[in-house]
Design a protein around this motif. Structure first.
Motif, PDB file in Angstrom:
ATOM      1  N   VAL A  36       3.821   6.062  -3.229  1.00  0.00           N
ATOM      2  CA  VAL A  36       4.736   6.919  -3.332  1.00  0.00           C
ATOM      3  C   VAL A  36       5.731   6.612  -4.677  1.00  0.00           C
ATOM      4  CG1 VAL A  36       5.205   7.020  -1.022  1.00  0.00           C
ATOM      5  CG2 VAL A  36       6.342   5.249  -2.214  1.00  0.00           C
ATOM      6  N   VAL A  37       5.253   5.726  -5.283  1.00  0.00           N
ATOM      7  CA  VAL A  37       6.001   5.569  -6.830  1.00  0.00           C
ATOM      8  C   VAL A  37       4.981   5.815  -7.842  1.00  0.00           C
ATOM      9  CG1 VAL A  37       7.395   3.582  -5.739  1.00  0.00           C
ATOM     10  CG2 VAL A  37       5.179   2.946  -7.216  1.00  0.00           C
ATOM     11  N   PRO A  38       5.876   6.237  -9.078  1.00  0.00           N
ATOM     12  CA  PRO A  38       4.665   6.381 -10.315  1.00  0.00           C
ATOM     13  C   PRO A  38       3.784   5.481 -10.810  1.00  0.00           C
ATOM     14  CG  PRO A  38       7.103   7.002 -10.744  1.00  0.00           C
ATOM     15  CD  PRO A  38       6.896   6.201  -9.309  1.00  0.00           C
ATOM     16  N   LEU A  39       2.719   5.775 -11.305  1.00  0.00           N
ATOM     17  CA  LEU A  39       1.595   4.814 -11.418  1.00  0.00           C
ATOM     18  C   LEU A  39       1.902   3.768 -12.273  1.00  0.00           C
ATOM     19  CD1 LEU A  39      -1.325   4.065 -10.852  1.00  0.00           C
ATOM     20  CD2 LEU A  39      -2.048   5.516 -12.942  1.00  0.00           C
ATOM     21  N   ALA A  40       2.810   3.781 -13.166  1.00  0.00           N
ATOM     22  CA  ALA A  40       3.404   2.657 -13.972  1.00  0.00           C
ATOM     23  C   ALA A  40       4.130   1.581 -13.108  1.00  0.00           C
ATOM     24  CB  ALA A  40       4.376   3.087 -14.993  1.00  0.00           C
ATOM     25  N   ALA A  41       5.023   2.165 -12.159  1.00  0.00           N
ATOM     26  CA  ALA A  41       5.435   1.147 -11.150  1.00  0.00           C
ATOM     27  C   ALA A  41       4.602   0.586 -10.310  1.00  0.00           C
ATOM     28  CB  ALA A  41       6.687   1.844 -10.760  1.00  0.00           C
ATOM     29  N   ALA A  42       3.478   1.543  -9.587  1.00  0.00           N
ATOM     30  CA  ALA A  42       2.543   0.817  -8.892  1.00  0.00           C
ATOM     31  C   ALA A  42       1.839  -0.298  -9.649  1.00  0.00           C
ATOM     32  CB  ALA A  42       1.601   1.844  -8.721  1.00  0.00           C
ATOM     33  N   LEU A  43       1.424  -0.062 -10.825  1.00  0.00           N
ATOM     34  CA  LEU A  43       0.851  -1.051 -11.563  1.00  0.00           C
ATOM     35  C   LEU A  43       1.857  -2.526 -11.669  1.00  0.00           C
ATOM     36  CD1 LEU A  43      -0.648   0.746 -14.734  1.00  0.00           C
ATOM     37  CD2 LEU A  43      -1.997  -0.680 -12.814  1.00  0.00           C
ATOM     38  N   TYR A  44       2.866  -2.350 -11.930  1.00  0.00           N
ATOM     39  CA  TYR A  44       3.887  -3.275 -11.816  1.00  0.00           C
ATOM     40  C   TYR A  44       3.818  -4.175 -10.371  1.00  0.00           C
ATOM     41  CZ  TYR A  44       8.012  -6.335 -11.877  1.00  0.00           C
ATOM     42  OH  TYR A  44       8.752  -7.391 -11.893  1.00  0.00           O
ATOM     43  N   VAL A  45       4.000  -3.448  -9.424  1.00  0.00           N
ATOM     44  CA  VAL A  45       3.777  -3.826  -8.002  1.00  0.00           C
ATOM     45  C   VAL A  45       2.404  -4.711  -7.766  1.00  0.00           C
ATOM     46  CG1 VAL A  45       3.843  -3.310  -5.455  1.00  0.00           C
ATOM     47  CG2 VAL A  45       5.329  -2.241  -7.183  1.00  0.00           C
ATOM     48  N   VAL A  46       1.480  -3.926  -8.066  1.00  0.00           N
ATOM     49  CA  VAL A  46       0.178  -4.563  -7.749  1.00  0.00           C
ATOM     50  C   VAL A  46      -0.294  -5.998  -8.595  1.00  0.00           C
ATOM     51  CG1 VAL A  46      -2.515  -4.292  -7.914  1.00  0.00           C
ATOM     52  CG2 VAL A  46      -1.135  -2.488  -7.238  1.00  0.00           C
TER      53      VAL A  46
ATOM     54  N   LEU B 169       0.749  -1.107  -0.136  1.00  0.00           N
ATOM     55  CA  LEU B 169       0.012  -0.003   0.144  1.00  0.00           C
ATOM     56  C   LEU B 169       0.828   1.171  -0.020  1.00  0.00           C
ATOM     57  CD1 LEU B 169      -2.892  -1.272   2.613  1.00  0.00           C
ATOM     58  CD2 LEU B 169      -3.190  -0.530   0.067  1.00  0.00           C
ATOM     59  N   VAL B 170       1.931   1.374   1.106  1.00  0.00           N
ATOM     60  CA  VAL B 170       2.853   2.522   0.825  1.00  0.00           C
ATOM     61  C   VAL B 170       3.532   2.645  -0.359  1.00  0.00           C
ATOM     62  CG1 VAL B 170       4.848   3.461   2.132  1.00  0.00           C
ATOM     63  CG2 VAL B 170       3.095   2.031   3.454  1.00  0.00           C
ATOM     64  N   THR B 171       4.059   1.506  -0.956  1.00  0.00           N
ATOM     65  CA  THR B 171       4.639   1.463  -2.344  1.00  0.00           C
ATOM     66  C   THR B 171       3.840   2.010  -3.299  1.00  0.00           C
ATOM     67  OG1 THR B 171       5.904  -0.336  -1.806  1.00  0.00           O
ATOM     68  CG2 THR B 171       6.116   0.095  -4.001  1.00  0.00           C
TER      69      THR B 171
END
Length: 232
Positions: free
Chosen positions: A207-217, A202-204
């Motif tokens: 705080v990261v760009p949405l593109a990186a957030a999509l990768y994480v999710v 959730l924290v990641t």
């Protein structure tokens, strides 16, 4: 960076007829799935290792009775047992570590204004109303119920559900392998924190760009489903 940017652009072009303006976001999800497929053989090996470690529990219980008053001797004996049985207590960490470069590549790609001396065209892509190069704080400027705010709200809901499922799965795995914390010095503390790791996503995402957030999710969701299947 230029090669990877071209890869994302080509994937987005292929997905354009299906996803329209969100094609680049779909390309990132597809890229993540491809990375996870490449790592999957290692995940299967890690699952086999986990089952092998679980099978060692009776022997580890005997070692605990024998060296219960000497933690150092117990840890040494457990390590020797794993070496004899050719089972690595850290094999499960390798699939996650190999994904770190892909994450940072996406992070830098969508954090850079230029790529190869040219303007970064990827920053113009969106997921619905949320630009892939912006962060949650940027999306909140349009209000919590704005287009970008709702996109992030949806991601947070997905992450929370996945984290809750992962927590239950980790607790079940720890119950099946209660001596995991004795395999290496200091591993016990990591084992106690492990069930909560998915909630840190959730924290990641925030705080990261949405593109990186999509990768994480996407990667986290894949990982939880994969664990549920492989460790059943």
């Amino acid at each position: 960076m230029s090669v990877f940017a071209n890869l994302v652009e080509h994937l987005a072009d292929l997905l354009q007829p299906l996803f329209g303006a969100s094609a680049a976001a779909a390309a990132i999800v597809l890229f993540t799935a491809l990375v996870r497929l490449l790592v999957h053989p290692l995940s299967r090996a890690a699952a086999r290792g986990q089952k092998a470690r679980t099978a060692l529990q009776p022997k580890i219980a005997e070692l605990r009775k024998k060296h219960g008053k000497s933690p150092e001797k117990l840890q040494k004996a457990v390590l020797e047992l794993h070496a004899e049985e050719k089972v690595s207590p850290l094999a499960g960490c390798l699939p996650g570590m190999l994904q770190i470069p892909a994450f940072f590549l996406l992070y830098h790609l969508f954090s850079s204004d230029t790529i190869g001396g040219e303007p970064n065209g990827l920053l113009g892509h969106q997921l619905l109303a949320a630009p892939l190069g912006e962060r949650w704080a940027d999306g909140l400027q349009g209000g919590v119920l704005g287009g970008a705010g709702l996109v992030y709200a949806g991601l947070f809901v997905v992450v929370a559900c996945v984290a809750a499922f992962s927590y239950r799965l980790s607790k079940r795995m720890m119950a099946a392998n209660p001596a995991a914390g004795e395999q290496l010095p200091g591993l016990g503390a990591v084992t106690k924190v492990m069930p909560f790791m998915s909630f840190f996503t959730l924290v990641t995402v925030a705080v990261v760009p949405l593109a990186a957030a999509l990768y994480v999710v996407t990667s986290t969701t894949w990982s939880v489903v994969e664990r549920a299947v492989l460790y059943r």
